[in-house]
Enzyme design. Structure first.
Site, PDB file in Angstrom:
ATOM      1  N   GLY A 647       0.814  -1.208   0.000  1.00  0.00           N
ATOM      2  CA  GLY A 647       0.000   0.000   0.000  1.00  0.00           C
ATOM      3  C   GLY A 647       0.848   1.257   0.000  1.00  0.00           C
ATOM      4  O   GLY A 647       2.043   1.232   0.326  1.00  0.00           O
ATOM      5  N   GLY A 649       0.543   5.726   0.778  1.00  0.00           N
ATOM      6  CA  GLY A 649      -0.249   6.788   1.375  1.00  0.00           C
ATOM      7  C   GLY A 649       0.353   8.138   1.099  1.00  0.00           C
ATOM      8  O   GLY A 649       1.272   8.278   0.280  1.00  0.00           O
ATOM      9  N   SER A 650      -0.150   9.149   1.803  1.00  0.00           N
ATOM     10  CA  SER A 650       0.293  10.512   1.562  1.00  0.00           C
ATOM     11  C   SER A 650       1.757  10.718   1.901  1.00  0.00           C
ATOM     12  O   SER A 650       2.457  11.486   1.246  1.00  0.00           O
ATOM     13  CB  SER A 650      -0.559  11.493   2.386  1.00  0.00           C
ATOM     14  OG  SER A 650      -1.915  11.376   2.051  1.00  0.00           O
ATOM     15  N   PHE A 651       2.251  10.023   2.945  1.00  0.00           N
ATOM     16  CA  PHE A 651       3.593  10.290   3.429  1.00  0.00           C
ATOM     17  C   PHE A 651       4.544   9.106   3.284  1.00  0.00           C
ATOM     18  O   PHE A 651       5.650   9.152   3.806  1.00  0.00           O
ATOM     19  CB  PHE A 651       3.545  10.714   4.900  1.00  0.00           C
ATOM     20  CG  PHE A 651       2.807  11.990   5.126  1.00  0.00           C
ATOM     21  CD1 PHE A 651       1.676  12.028   5.914  1.00  0.00           C
ATOM     22  CD2 PHE A 651       3.228  13.165   4.515  1.00  0.00           C
ATOM     23  CE1 PHE A 651       0.988  13.208   6.112  1.00  0.00           C
ATOM     24  CE2 PHE A 651       2.553  14.351   4.714  1.00  0.00           C
ATOM     25  CZ  PHE A 651       1.409  14.374   5.511  1.00  0.00           C
ATOM     26  N   GLY A 652       4.129   8.038   2.610  1.00  0.00           N
ATOM     27  CA  GLY A 652       5.047   6.925   2.472  1.00  0.00           C
ATOM     28  C   GLY A 652       4.385   5.685   1.915  1.00  0.00           C
ATOM     29  O   GLY A 652       3.248   5.718   1.455  1.00  0.00           O
ATOM     30  N   VAL A 654       3.938   1.197   2.397  1.00  0.00           N
ATOM     31  CA  VAL A 654       3.881   0.123   3.389  1.00  0.00           C
ATOM     32  C   VAL A 654       4.300  -1.185   2.721  1.00  0.00           C
ATOM     33  O   VAL A 654       3.805  -1.537   1.651  1.00  0.00           O
ATOM     34  CB  VAL A 654       2.464  -0.017   3.984  1.00  0.00           C
ATOM     35  CG1 VAL A 654       2.442  -1.098   5.056  1.00  0.00           C
ATOM     36  CG2 VAL A 654       1.994   1.310   4.570  1.00  0.00           C
ATOM     37  N   LYS A 671       5.915   0.661   7.562  1.00  0.00           N
ATOM     38  CA  LYS A 671       5.552   1.919   6.924  1.00  0.00           C
ATOM     39  C   LYS A 671       6.794   2.792   6.814  1.00  0.00           C
ATOM     40  O   LYS A 671       7.328   3.276   7.809  1.00  0.00           O
ATOM     41  CB  LYS A 671       4.475   2.641   7.727  1.00  0.00           C
ATOM     42  CG  LYS A 671       4.015   3.961   7.104  1.00  0.00           C
ATOM     43  CD  LYS A 671       2.884   4.584   7.912  1.00  0.00           C
ATOM     44  CE  LYS A 671       2.427   5.899   7.290  1.00  0.00           C
ATOM     45  NZ  LYS A 671       1.310   6.498   8.055  1.00  0.00           N
ATOM     46  N   ASP A 777      -8.444  11.512   9.849  1.00  0.00           N
ATOM     47  CA  ASP A 777      -8.413  10.915   8.502  1.00  0.00           C
ATOM     48  C   ASP A 777      -9.131   9.562   8.484  1.00  0.00           C
ATOM     49  O   ASP A 777      -8.595   8.571   8.008  1.00  0.00           O
ATOM     50  CB  ASP A 777      -6.968  10.754   8.030  1.00  0.00           C
ATOM     51  CG  ASP A 777      -6.873  10.681   6.501  1.00  0.00           C
ATOM     52  OD1 ASP A 777      -5.814  10.252   6.005  1.00  0.00           O
ATOM     53  OD2 ASP A 777      -7.851  11.052   5.817  1.00  0.00           O
TER      54      ASP A 777
END
Length: 954
Positions: A647, A649-652, A654, A671, A777
């Site tokens: 996966g 996301g906005s900051f990194g 996984v 993560k 969030d």
């Protein structure tokens, strides 16, 4: 819509072609370059690739035939040419480029389980070699291109679960080699073309859940190869055609339409049928005897029609029958004796508007061994309760309300049926003998799963249940609904009932019970209805719990009761003053003062100790989390390979990996923060600080952290969490989840469970001491599911500790601090610059509920500036919930594509979904002060699950 960035790629592509042509002189090489260019154009229209599936595309060091999802031919003219393009369940967003039509040798185009929008390119018709088009579960719109009718080699066309409109092109009747045609769950209108009857090789055909009208074409009877015909949930009219030539047909589903007339006797010739579903139509006449010829039939569903006459004796010939649903018809007469020899029968239900009568056969120790549900409410059956049910060890539900049953309740129902969850015998002529002493109730102590017990109104013709309530009933700790009203019970309520923590409804009214009201009822948090009216109770009425709500407590016609809340309008209780009460008061005050002094000392010590720890805090994460190195994480994830990517996301990103923790190898989720992304460092700190302070079964568990440098000496930060194997909720709601070769979806009960899990986590965060925690969030991709499908809230990268009196403005200017969630889920007041609050989380949770039970994202293209998911649902409540509910919740099997159950108004599932959507609306009001508190939403959802959990399963 093509992004502006894609136009900037055109010069690059042109130069690529030029350089490739100059370097490669052969015609074959040129054709390979054409495939290369077509794929790059395809990639240019993909605006979101969360799993980075296409990261290898265009990499000069990776040959085209090794790009993810690309398969090339190995022989002859196909050597090196793209023959298959398969990108399944990757959450790709964007449009399907018409450049795919340049992949001349393409045989398979499979793009299911993504978020692709726009239209199906009509240019696909140019691919003469194409054999399979699978685009189901996307967001495709517009009409089905009629040009597809020229693809004479096409064998599979599956565009189900999209937003396609318009009519079915008659040109599809030209696809002479077509074997599978699935266009279910769209918004198609018009009629089913008679030309479909030309597809002589067609084996599977589904148009379910559209808005099709007209009749079922007689020409479908020509499809001699057909094995599956699913047309349920449309607006089809007219009669059912004979279809007698479909000798290979295994599934015939025409339910939930407006069909009329009789069942054609010719259906009895379809001897390969396994499932026959004609539910929720306007069919009339009798059930034909010829259905008894369907000797391998497993499911016969005919509820919500207007059938008359008796159940045919030939039903007893269906030796493999598992489901027989005849609810809500006008059937009469006794049950055929042969019915009780169906050894595989699991569900038998004839509830509703039927007039069936007669008694049940005696126990021969052999009848219906696999029976799970025996539902005969609202008929005219008479005689004793059938004891042969005691041999059905799998029985979960026996509901026979409003019949003419007599005699006593056999104790074997409790001693033998360990899985019994629902026993409803209300409004019969049942009696209990004094010698029996309610022995059957004592036997219910063995039924640890019993949730519903309704024995009310058994006083017809002078008969009644009498005696005392046995103390052993308290062993039924799962019981939720206890109704023994309108009988002749006597004595007191046994104190053992305190063990029944799950009680929601207690109705013991209209009996001869006496004594005091037990105080433990006030402590039952889930209790919502309590009725003991018309008895002989006396003494003080409690004031806490259920008794604080006069509208939920009915205690009239008990002349000895006193006290209680003022709304009950009872006389005050008289008190007798003696010296002893004063002595007790003095003792109580003394003990209380001593305890208070001790507590104060403990609080002072705790505060001093905490301050000391805080002064020596050297990290944002507790020291008992042993740090790991970059090298360990790199090794655990195979150098953070794309094969372990689960996966982004906005900051990194996984990654899945395996590390050693306390000498055990543990599968984890790592993560890795992208520290070049503005705000990533603050996100890391926020997540560490939050997860350091929280512990809850519905929150992700952090195992360790890494704050180091990588092999290049660049700062590296990562968080290591427990690995939750069932992925995120987004994947389950909007993509097909494949298990053992079958696609699975979340059923209604599981979605209720997940809703409650998330609400429980939010309530914990919002009640956190000393400061509430705001997640900021909440959305499906941040809800993770473990092996048992228990939900865990994750991604605390935007979380805040809420200071009501905070005047700190130092971080409010940073981009990270201004982030307050995701578009569609973020509260509207955040867009006006308001500070975060727990009510912002409530708004996001409300949107999540609406999405979970309608199947529509808040960013759905259907919602423009004038419409939102909130308004879309609000306008449909309550009359049109059937139209907006996720149709997967109304299916009969586990994958959401099975035979649709009845969707009539009043169906338990519709009532349940309506109740949940009303909570979602209350949570997602634009005005924060009008929103439901999360603790109240949690209580209401728990009550809904307790009320409907049994009736909506299966």
């Amino acid at each position: 819509m093509v992004g502006a960035g894609s136009f900037l790629l055109v010069p690059l592509f042109l130069s690529l072609v030029a350089s490739t042509n100059s370097a490669l002189s052969s015609g074959i090489a040129t054709n390979i370059a054409t495939d290369h260019l077509a794929l790059l154009f395809f990639k240019s229209l993909i605006r979101l690739d969360p799993s980075q599936a296409l990261v290898s595309w265009g990499n000069n060091s990776i040959p085209l035939c090794q790009w993810r999802g690309v398969t090339c031919g190995s022989r002859g003219s196909r050597r090196g040419r793209v023959t298959e393009l398969e990108l399944e369940n990757l959450s790709l967003a964007g449009a399907i480029s018409s450049s795919v039509a340049n992949l001349t040798f393409l045989r398979r185009l499979h793009l299911p389980g993504n978020n692709l929008q726009g239209k199906i390119p009509r240019e696909l018709a140019a691919l003469s070699n194409l054999e399979s088009i699978v685009l189901f579960q996307n967001m495709l719109e517009g009409e089905i291109p009629h040009e597809l009718g020229s693809m004479h080699n096409l064998k599979v066309l599956n565009v189900s679960y999209n937003k396609l409109t318009g009519s079915i092109p008659t040109s599809l009747g030209n696809l002479a080699n077509l074997e599978i045609l699935y266009i279910a769950h769209n918004d198609l209108t018009g009629e089913i073309p008679t030309e479909i009857g030309n597809l002589v090789k067609l084996s599977k055909f589904s148009l379910s859940t559209n808005q099709l009208r007209g009749s079922v074409p007689i020409s479908l009877g020509n499809l001699s190869s057909l094995t599956v015909l699913i047309l349920h949930t449309n607006n089809l009219t007219g009669s059912i055609p004979p279809l007698q030539n479909l000798s290979f047909l295994t599934v015939l589903a025409l339910g939930t339409n407006d069909l009329t007339g009789c069942i054609p006797s010719q259906l009895g010739n379809l001897t390969s049928l396994v499932i026959l579903d004609l539910r929720a139509n306007y069919l009339t006449g009798s059930i034909p005897e010829s259905l008894g010829n369907l000797n391998i039939l497993e499911s016969l569903s005919l509820p919500f029609n207007n059938f008359t006459g008796s159940i045919p004796n030939s039903i007893g010939n269906l030796l493999f029958l598992k489901t027989l649903d005849l609810d809500n018809n006008e059937l009469e007469g006794p049950l055929p004796p042969a019915l009780f020899n169906l050894s595989y029968l699991e569900l038998f239900t004839v509830q509703g508007n039927n007039y069936l009568n007669g008694s049940f056969p005696p126990d021969n120790g052999n009848r219906l061994p696999h029976l799970e549900k025996f539902l005969i409410d609202y008929n005219q059956f008479h005689g004793p309760i059938p004891t042969f049910l005691c041999n059905s060890s799998m029985l979960q539900m026996f509901e026979a309300a409003q019949n003419l049953l007599t005699g006593t309740i056999p104790s074997c129902l409790g001693t033998h049926l360990k899985r019994l969850s629902s026993l409803v015998l209300a409004k019969n002529q049942i009696q209990a003998t004094q010698d029996a002493d309610w022995g059957f109730l004592a036997s219910l102590a063995n039924c640890s799963d019993l949730q519903l017990l309704d024995l009310s109104y058994n006083r017809l013709e002078g008969n009644q249940i009498y005696g005392e309530i046995p103390g052993s009933l308290g062993a039924c700790q799962s019981l939720q609904y206890l109704n023994a009203s309108h009988n002749n019970l006597e004595g007191t309520i046994p104190l053992s009932l305190e063990q029944m923590k799950g009680l929601l409804v207690v109705d013991l009214s209209h009996n001869n019970l006496s004594g005091n009201i037990p105080e433990f009822f006030a402590k039952m948090r889930g209790l919502s209805i309590f009725n003991i009216s018309f008895n002989n109770f006396k003494g003080q009425v409690p004031e806490d719990g259920i008794f604080s709500n006069a509208s939920s407590t009915t205690i009239i016609a008990n002349d000895g009761l006193c006290g209680g809340v003022p709304q009950l309008k009872l006389p005050p209780c008289t008190t007798h003053t003696t010296k002893r009460p004063y002595f007790r008061l003095i003792v109580a005050v003394s003990v209380g003062s001593t305890c208070l002094f001790v507590i104060c000392l403990m609080l002072i010590f705790f505060h001093w100790n905490k301050k000391k720890k805080d002064n020596h805090q050297t990290s944002t994460i507790s020291e008992h989390h042993v740090r790991v190195s970059y090298a360990e994480l790199s090794s655990a994830t195979d150098s953070f390979s794309s094969g372990n990517l689960i996966g982004t996301g906005s900051f990194g990103s996984v990654f899945k990996g395996k590390i050693m923790i306390e000498e055990l190898q543990v599968t984890v989720a790592v993560k890795v923060l992208n520290l070049q992304q503005h705000g990533a460092s603050q996100s890391f700190a926020a997540e560490c600080e939050t997860l350091r302070c929280v512990r809850h079964r519905n929150l992700v568990k952090i195992l360790t952290v890494c704050s180091s440098v990588d092999l290049r000496g660049i700062d590296f930060k990562a968080l290591v969490f427990e690995f939750l194997p069932n992925g995120n909720l987004e994947r389950w709601l909007h993509q097909s989840v494949e298990e053992d070769g079958e696609y699975k979806v979340l059923d209604l009960v599981k979605r209720l469970d997940i809703s409650i899990d998330v609400a429980s986590a939010l309530e914990y965060l919002h009640q956190h001491k000393p400061l509430p925690i705001i997640h900021c969030d909440i959305k499906p991709s941040n809800i993770l599911l473990n092996d048992d499908m228990v939900a865990h809230v994750g991604d605390f990268g935007l979380a805040r500790f809420y200071h009501e009196d905070s005047n700190d403005t130092s971080e409010k200017s940073s981009a990270w601090a201004r982030m307050r969630g995701t578009i569609g889920y973020a509260a509207p007041e955040y867009g006006l610059g308001n500070e975060v609050s727990i009510l912002g989380d409530v708004y996001s949770y409300g949107i999540l509920l609406l999405e979970m039970f309608t199947g529509r994202r808040p960013t759905d293209s259907k919602f423009g500036d004038e419409l939102s998911l909130h308004k879309y649902v609000q306008m449909a409540l309550p009359e049109r919930v059937i139209n907006i509910a996720d149709q997967q919740l109304l299916s009969n099997d586990g994958d959401g594509q099975g035979i649709s159950n009845s969707v009539k108004v009043g169906d338990a599932r519709i009532v349940c979904i309506t109740s949940v959507l009303q909570i979602g609306i209350a949570c997602s009001n634009d005005n924060p002060t009008d929103r439901l508190q999360i603790r109240d939403a949690l209580k209401e959802l728990q009550a809904i699950r307790d009320k409907f959990g049994v009736s909506v399963q299966g």
